[in-house]
Design a protein around this motif. Structure first.
Motif, mmCIF file in Angstrom:
data_model
loop_
_atom_site.group_PDB
_atom_site.id
_atom_site.type_symbol
_atom_site.label_atom_id
_atom_site.label_comp_id
_atom_site.label_asym_id
_atom_site.label_seq_id
_atom_site.Cartn_x
_atom_site.Cartn_y
_atom_site.Cartn_z
ATOM 1 N N MET A 101 42.016 27.048 41.640
ATOM 2 C CA MET A 101 42.554 27.894 40.570
ATOM 3 C C MET A 101 41.690 29.141 40.456
ATOM 4 O O MET A 101 40.524 29.127 40.834
ATOM 5 C CB MET A 101 42.557 27.143 39.234
ATOM 6 C CG MET A 101 43.512 25.975 39.204
ATOM 7 S SD MET A 101 43.457 25.029 37.661
ATOM 8 C CE MET A 101 43.763 26.236 36.431
ATOM 9 N N ALA A 102 42.296 30.214 39.927
ATOM 10 C CA ALA A 102 41.551 31.454 39.702
ATOM 11 C C ALA A 102 42.039 32.087 38.406
ATOM 12 O O ALA A 102 43.166 31.835 37.960
ATOM 13 C CB ALA A 102 41.753 32.420 40.868
ATOM 14 N N ALA A 103 41.189 32.900 37.817
ATOM 15 C CA ALA A 103 41.544 33.639 36.608
ATOM 16 C C ALA A 103 41.710 35.108 36.963
ATOM 17 O O ALA A 103 41.097 35.599 37.912
ATOM 18 C CB ALA A 103 40.461 33.463 35.545
ATOM 19 N N ASP A 144 51.714 36.213 45.731
ATOM 20 C CA ASP A 144 51.908 35.419 46.942
ATOM 21 C C ASP A 144 50.714 34.521 47.243
ATOM 22 O O ASP A 144 50.788 33.642 48.081
ATOM 23 C CB ASP A 144 52.224 36.314 48.140
ATOM 24 C CG ASP A 144 51.108 37.288 48.474
ATOM 25 O OD1 ASP A 144 50.108 37.361 47.732
ATOM 26 O OD2 ASP A 144 51.242 37.993 49.496
ATOM 27 N N VAL A 145 49.603 34.706 46.541
ATOM 28 C CA VAL A 145 48.409 33.898 46.774
ATOM 29 C C VAL A 145 48.448 32.568 46.002
ATOM 30 O O VAL A 145 47.686 31.670 46.298
ATOM 31 C CB VAL A 145 47.130 34.700 46.433
ATOM 32 C CG1 VAL A 145 46.896 34.779 44.943
ATOM 33 C CG2 VAL A 145 45.923 34.116 47.116
ATOM 34 N N ALA A 146 49.364 32.459 45.028
ATOM 35 C CA ALA A 146 49.398 31.268 44.164
ATOM 36 C C ALA A 146 50.808 30.706 44.068
ATOM 37 O O ALA A 146 51.788 31.456 44.074
ATOM 38 C CB ALA A 146 48.891 31.614 42.770
ATOM 39 N N GLN A 153 47.560 26.497 41.895
ATOM 40 C CA GLN A 153 48.054 26.064 43.205
ATOM 41 C C GLN A 153 47.821 27.160 44.254
ATOM 42 O O GLN A 153 48.755 27.607 44.922
ATOM 43 C CB GLN A 153 49.542 25.705 43.124
ATOM 44 C CG GLN A 153 49.856 24.652 42.090
ATOM 45 C CD GLN A 153 51.290 24.727 41.606
ATOM 46 O OE1 GLN A 153 52.102 25.453 42.142
ATOM 47 N NE2 GLN A 153 51.590 23.968 40.568
ATOM 48 N N LEU A 154 46.557 27.595 44.348
ATOM 49 C CA LEU A 154 46.233 28.650 45.310
ATOM 50 C C LEU A 154 46.646 28.244 46.721
ATOM 51 O O LEU A 154 46.347 27.140 47.167
ATOM 52 C CB LEU A 154 44.742 28.971 45.281
ATOM 53 C CG LEU A 154 44.215 29.697 44.037
ATOM 54 C CD1 LEU A 154 42.705 29.867 44.126
ATOM 55 C CD2 LEU A 154 44.900 31.038 43.860
ATOM 56 N N VAL A 162 49.824 41.376 42.819
ATOM 57 C CA VAL A 162 50.378 40.685 41.656
ATOM 58 C C VAL A 162 51.530 41.510 41.099
ATOM 59 O O VAL A 162 51.424 42.730 40.989
ATOM 60 C CB VAL A 162 49.287 40.512 40.571
ATOM 61 C CG1 VAL A 162 49.851 39.924 39.298
ATOM 62 C CG2 VAL A 162 48.149 39.651 41.098
ATOM 63 N N GLU A 163 52.632 40.841 40.769
ATOM 64 C CA GLU A 163 53.741 41.530 40.106
ATOM 65 C C GLU A 163 53.784 41.103 38.648
ATOM 66 O O GLU A 163 53.882 39.915 38.343
ATOM 67 C CB GLU A 163 55.078 41.222 40.784
ATOM 68 C CG GLU A 163 56.220 42.008 40.132
ATOM 69 C CD GLU A 163 57.545 41.813 40.809
ATOM 70 O OE1 GLU A 163 57.918 42.668 41.625
ATOM 71 O OE2 GLU A 163 58.205 40.788 40.520
ATOM 72 N N LEU A 164 53.696 42.092 37.760
ATOM 73 C CA LEU A 164 53.773 41.868 36.317
ATOM 74 C C LEU A 164 55.197 42.187 35.873
ATOM 75 O O LEU A 164 55.748 43.232 36.226
ATOM 76 C CB LEU A 164 52.796 42.793 35.582
ATOM 77 C CG LEU A 164 51.336 42.755 36.043
ATOM 78 C CD1 LEU A 164 50.536 43.860 35.367
ATOM 79 C CD2 LEU A 164 50.723 41.400 35.743
ATOM 80 N N ARG A 165 55.811 41.282 35.102
ATOM 81 C CA ARG A 165 57.157 41.513 34.600
ATOM 82 C C ARG A 165 57.131 41.564 33.076
ATOM 83 O O ARG A 165 56.362 40.852 32.435
ATOM 84 C CB ARG A 165 58.107 40.438 35.123
ATOM 85 C CG ARG A 165 58.408 40.642 36.610
ATOM 86 C CD ARG A 165 59.381 39.641 37.169
ATOM 87 N NE ARG A 165 58.869 38.292 37.284
ATOM 88 C CZ ARG A 165 57.987 37.881 38.194
ATOM 89 N NH1 ARG A 165 57.477 38.720 39.053
ATOM 90 N NH2 ARG A 165 57.592 36.630 38.210
#
Length: 152
Positions: A47-49, A70-72, A112-113, A125-128
């Motif tokens: 996991m990452a923050a 796409d990394v997680a 779930q890296l 990262v895509e922010l919606r």
């Protein structure tokens, strides 16, 4: 007189069209979002923050509603209240204000890296948002002990 009336109708039509704006902050009166101070400490587990600041220079509030990378396998949005974190559906971004995601506060969780990103790499990262168009950010991976000097 007919020329004056036609000119007035054309001017009124142009003003009406100028007032139309789509979502995504491009129309006047909407949210105008930008992202800064983004980083991910190098993860030491699966996991990452993630931390960043979303600034809204617009006249309308918006909400961060979801995030993907796409990394997680999954990226979730968490709020921290009284030292306790919990997953939330969205976080508010006030008009003429900011949403700050920081260590010890509200943040992103990369779960779930699929691979462990390393210091010096970038994570897409895509922010919606509820009203604005999605924003893609390339977030740099910093050392696991990184502490920002400014921005948070």
């Amino acid at each position: 007189m007919k020329r004056l009336t036609a000119a007035a109708v054309l001017a009124a039509g142009a003003l009406t069209l100028a007032g139309c704006g789509g979502s995504g902050g491009s129309g006047s009166g909407g949210a105008e979002l930008s992202v800064g101070s983004a980083y991910i400490p190098q993860p030491v587990s699966d996991m990452a923050a993630g931390f960043l600041t979303i600034t809204n220079e617009g006249d309308a509030a918006d909400r961060l509603t979801s995030v993907s990378s796409d990394v997680a396998g999954q990226v979730t949005v968490h709020e921290t209240v009284d030292g306790s974190m919990r997953e939330v559906e969205s976080l508010d971004i006030p008009a003429h204000g900011s949403l700050v995601l920081e260590s010890g506060g509200n943040h992103l969780m990369f779960e779930q890296l699929k691979r462990r990103p390393e210091e010096g790499q970038k994570v897409s990262v895509e922010l919606r948002f509820a009203d604005s168009d999605p924003v893609t950010v390339e977030i740099p991976v910093k050392s696991a002990t990184y502490v920002p000097k400014t921005g948070h």
